[in-house]
Design a protein around this motif. Structure first.
Motif, PDB file in Angstrom:
ATOM      1  N   ALA B  95       5.338  -4.387   2.885  1.00 61.07           N
ATOM      2  CA  ALA B  95       4.094  -4.783   3.551  1.00 61.07           C
ATOM      3  C   ALA B  95       3.370  -3.597   4.187  1.00 61.07           C
ATOM      4  O   ALA B  95       2.158  -3.630   4.368  1.00 61.07           O
ATOM      5  CB  ALA B  95       4.379  -5.846   4.613  1.00 61.07           C
ATOM      6  N   LEU B  96       4.111  -2.528   4.492  1.00 59.02           N
ATOM      7  CA  LEU B  96       3.499  -1.389   5.191  1.00 59.02           C
ATOM      8  C   LEU B  96       2.334  -0.810   4.407  1.00 59.02           C
ATOM      9  O   LEU B  96       1.240  -0.601   4.943  1.00 59.02           O
ATOM     10  CB  LEU B  96       4.542  -0.287   5.417  1.00 59.02           C
ATOM     11  N   ALA B  97       2.604  -0.550   3.122  1.00 57.54           N
ATOM     12  CA  ALA B  97       1.571   0.087   2.312  1.00 57.54           C
ATOM     13  C   ALA B  97       0.424  -0.892   2.041  1.00 57.54           C
ATOM     14  O   ALA B  97      -0.715  -0.475   1.843  1.00 57.54           O
ATOM     15  CB  ALA B  97       2.168   0.589   1.002  1.00 57.54           C
ATOM     16  N   ILE B  98       0.721  -2.183   2.010  1.00 59.78           N
ATOM     17  CA  ILE B  98      -0.308  -3.176   1.688  1.00 59.78           C
ATOM     18  C   ILE B  98      -1.239  -3.423   2.869  1.00 59.78           C
ATOM     19  O   ILE B  98      -2.457  -3.443   2.725  1.00 59.78           O
ATOM     20  CB  ILE B  98       0.361  -4.491   1.241  1.00 59.78           C
ATOM     21  N   LEU B  99      -0.641  -3.575   4.052  1.00 60.86           N
ATOM     22  CA  LEU B  99      -1.459  -3.992   5.198  1.00 60.86           C
ATOM     23  C   LEU B  99      -2.278  -2.857   5.808  1.00 60.86           C
ATOM     24  O   LEU B  99      -3.055  -3.081   6.729  1.00 60.86           O
ATOM     25  CB  LEU B  99      -0.571  -4.653   6.254  1.00 60.86           C
ATOM     26  N   THR B 100      -2.097  -1.628   5.284  1.00 61.00           N
ATOM     27  CA  THR B 100      -2.965  -0.550   5.752  1.00 61.00           C
ATOM     28  C   THR B 100      -4.165  -0.406   4.829  1.00 61.00           C
ATOM     29  O   THR B 100      -5.020   0.442   5.035  1.00 61.00           O
ATOM     30  CB  THR B 100      -2.191   0.780   5.798  1.00 61.00           C
ATOM     31  N   ARG B 101      -4.239  -1.247   3.809  1.00 60.23           N
ATOM     32  CA  ARG B 101      -5.394  -1.256   2.909  1.00 60.23           C
ATOM     33  C   ARG B 101      -6.519  -2.058   3.540  1.00 60.23           C
ATOM     34  O   ARG B 101      -6.284  -2.800   4.497  1.00 60.23           O
ATOM     35  CB  ARG B 101      -4.999  -1.909   1.573  1.00 60.23           C
ATOM     36  N   VAL B 103      -7.662  -4.828   3.840  1.00 63.85           N
ATOM     37  CA  VAL B 103      -7.479  -6.284   3.747  1.00 63.85           C
ATOM     38  C   VAL B 103      -7.103  -6.763   5.137  1.00 63.85           C
ATOM     39  O   VAL B 103      -6.517  -6.021   5.908  1.00 63.85           O
ATOM     40  CB  VAL B 103      -6.343  -6.669   2.775  1.00 63.85           C
ATOM     41  N   ARG B 105      -5.070  -9.364   7.705  1.00 65.52           N
ATOM     42  CA  ARG B 105      -3.778 -10.042   7.657  1.00 65.52           C
ATOM     43  C   ARG B 105      -3.958 -11.509   7.293  1.00 65.52           C
ATOM     44  O   ARG B 105      -3.104 -12.100   6.646  1.00 65.52           O
ATOM     45  CB  ARG B 105      -3.078  -9.905   9.005  1.00 65.52           C
TER      46      ARG B 105
END
Ligand SMILES: Nc1ncnc2c1ncn2[C@@H]1O[C@H](COP(=O)(O)OP(=O)(O)O)[C@@H](O)[C@H]1O
Ligand SMILES: [Mg+2]
Lengths: 307, 285
Positions: B95-101, B103, B105
């Motif tokens: 999730a780390l790499a995804i949630l810094t995009r 987008v 939550r």
């Protein structure tokens, strides 16, 4: 403040009093710093110093207890700005059930990379991190080092302006480390700001323009590499110097004596001739002068010395 | 919206790739085959010569039992797919790499939810219709409200899935899974408590059971599903035997859930999703 002159707007990263407490532990304590655009910034500290926590605060994964931060001129948390930022986490893990290409494709979509540019960007990323021949293999079959390389590739998608790399070589062999250092330097040449978290002093010393040293949540020193190491030491072989003479040179820096060798720490380079002149004036006989080559490691240990 | 769909697709692809769907599908096929054989035996030998209405009653009851077991498997699967998909991604660091995009939550969470709901609805529809076909081919029986059944069954699963999503924003995968399944069992027991309370006039049981039915409307939706499978003759017979209210069994219901209760369930799902988003927004990763 006029537009274009405030550090919030101009710098890649600007923080004011950023703090994060986990119960009694102050993981980050009153962090104030400015990272200029286009530089490689080393964030250096021992294990548990608060480096990863700082990056999580900056990337918005974690909320500060107090303080503020700006990235690329926008307050942390601004969603469009996140499209201009890359991040390789310390704990790098990507969907094991996907292939490397699929992970990159997913992140292209997440980062809003325009459809027409995706294919080239993915290919470039794979070549850059040396995974081109494993592109279609499932990530679960990758070694730790390969996953970290993939993570680096992921963080560079979408031509970011600012990249956070949290211990980017932790799983790599010496050759891999060298490759990553080269990539980091190459990023700077493209105008990308790199925020490099590391406890590897040689790594930081080799690539960084500017460094902040953090210990137990607090910044204990920051500046350009030259500034940080410039407060160097001078070793002088000297005889006929008495106690009064030792007292007299105190304003130049901290002086220590061991037999004929006098070590003076913290002498500004331009004051070295003055120091020698003073010694001669005091009646001491100077036999040799050499610059103590302080490495980042020595400076680091010195900074972290606990009273 | 685009990002929500992206996460929904990702969730569905993951379920398919990880072969979860295939395991569930295989299990369902097994149930279908076994029920075909069992019902065929029942009609051809076990109950040969008995009246049509007796056979119909027996068949409808067997179908309810099959679907009851099936609703448990469905709830279990929903929990074991949902909980790791959030809590697991946080724990491993995906999730780390995804949630810094770029987008939010909320998009991440809603996307997962949409993906899981679509998976559930597809699976429930296909599996239920297949079972109905098997029953029809072997015994000639068709339940009275097959589509309503599918609707309630999907609703029950969506309820449990939404709760699992909320819990997984805060808890580790295993602990979260245990808690949601515990809640599911409690709600089921609450339904039994209401039935018993009605039968023996124990107000405390009715109150307690009703509260659990409101807090977690899984059993309430199951009652709707069961009702959809009951032929009118069976209901009339139960009435004649003096059962009343919402029924005297986890396998039986004299009436469908009220419109108000169905509306409550809808509001409950929306509320839980809102809570999940709130909780996830404040979550430190
Ligand atoms: N989620 C957390 N909960 C409690 N304490 C934490 C958490 N994350 C980090 N810490 C503490 O904060 C301090 C800084 O940790 P970290 O930022 O990971 O250090 P570094 O990356 O410099 O090694 C440590 O003392 C660590 O134990
Ligand atoms: Mg760290």
């Amino acid at each position: 403040m006029t537009l274009g002159t405030s550090p919030e707007i101009d710098s890649a990263i600007h923080t004011v009093g950023l703090s994060k407490a986990y119960g009694a532990v102050r993981a980050v304590d009153d962090l104030s710093m400015t990272v200029p655009r286009g530089e490689i910034f080393g964030f250096l500290g021992p294990n548990g110093a608060g480096k990863t926590t700082s990056v999580k605060l900056l990337t918005g994964l974690s909320n500060p207890t107090s303080g503020k931060a700006w990235l690329l001129g926008k307050p942390v948390g601004d969603v469009p700005t996140r499209g201009r930022i890359g991040y390789l986490p310390e704990l790098f893990r990507y969907q094991g059930w996907m292939s490397a290409v699929e992970v990159l494709r997913l992140h292209c979509e997440l980062a809003d990379v325009p459809m027409g540019r995706r294919k080239t960007e993915i290919e470039q990323a794979l070549v850059l991190v040396g995974l081109a021949d494993r592109a279609n293999d499932k990530v679960i079959t990758f070694s730790k080092g390969m996953q970290q390389r993939l993570g680096l590739g992921v963080s560079l998608l979408g031509k970011p302006d600012l990249v956070f790399l949290d211990e980017p070589t932790s799983a790599l062999d010496p050759v891999g480390r060298k490759e990553v250092r080269d990539i980091i330097v190459e990023l700077r040449s493209r105008g990308i700001t790199v925020f490099l978290n590391s406890h590897l002093l040689s790594e930081v010393q080799q690539v960084c323009d500017r460094v902040a040293v953090i210990d137990r949540g607090r910044v204990v020193a920051q500046g350009t590499m030259a500034e940080l190491l410039g407060a160097g030491e001078i070793r002088i072989q000297v005889t006929d110097l008495d106690e009064a003479g030792m007292q007299a040179i105190a304003p130049f820096g901290q002086a220590f004596r061991s037999d004929e060798w006098l070590t003076v720490v913290g002498v500004a380079p331009e004051r070295v001739p003055d120091l020698i002149a003073e010694l001669v004036r005091l009646g001491a006989r100077v036999h040799a002068v050499e610059r103590g080559r302080q490495t980042l490691e020595e400076r680091f240990i010195q900074l972290l010395e606990r009273p | 919206m685009k990002k929500i769909l992206l996460f929904a697709k990702l969730t569905m692809r993951e379920a398919v790739r990880k072969k979860l769907i295939w395991v569930l599908g295989g299990l369902t096929l097994l149930v279908l085959v076994l029920s075909a054989i069992g019902l065929n035996r029942l009609v051809e030998t076990g109950m040969k010569g008995q009246s049509e209405s007796d056979i119909l009653q027996a068949t409808s009851f067997i179908l309810i039992l099959i679907m009851f077991a099936y609703s448990f498997v469905l709830a279990l699967s929903a929990v074991f797919i949902t909980v790791p998909s959030i809590a697991g991604e946080m724990e491993t660091g995906t999730a780390l790499a995804i949630l810094t995009r770029p987008v939010s939550r909320a998009q991440f969470l809603l996307g997962k939810w949409v993906g899981l709901v679509v998976l559930t609805a597809t699976y429930v529809t296909v599996a239920s219709l297949a079972e109905f076909v098997v029953v029809n081919l072997t015994t000639g029986y068709t339940p009275p409200h097959p589509l309503m059944f599918i609707g309630f069954m999907v609703a029950e699963t969506v309820v449990i899935l939404s709760l699992a999503l909320l819990v997984s924003t805060r808890m580790a995968p295993i602990a979260g899974g245990v808690i949601v399944l515990g809640g599911f069992m409690l709600a089921w027991m609450g339904g039994v408590a209401v039935s018993l309370g009605r039968q023996f006039n124990v107000d405390a049981l009715i109150t307690g059971g009703t509260i659990t039915r409101m807090l977690l409307p899984t059993d309430g939706m199951w009652k709707g599903a069961v009702y959809s499978l009951e032929p009118a003759a069976l209901i009339a017979m139960a009435r004649a035997q003096g059962a009343d209210g919402i029924g005297n069994f986890p396998f039986f219901s004299l009436s469908p859930p009220s419109a108000a209760y169905v509306a409550w369930t809808g509001a409950w799902i929306v509320g839980i999703l809102a809570l999940a988003i709130r909780s996830f927004r404040h979550r430190e990763i």
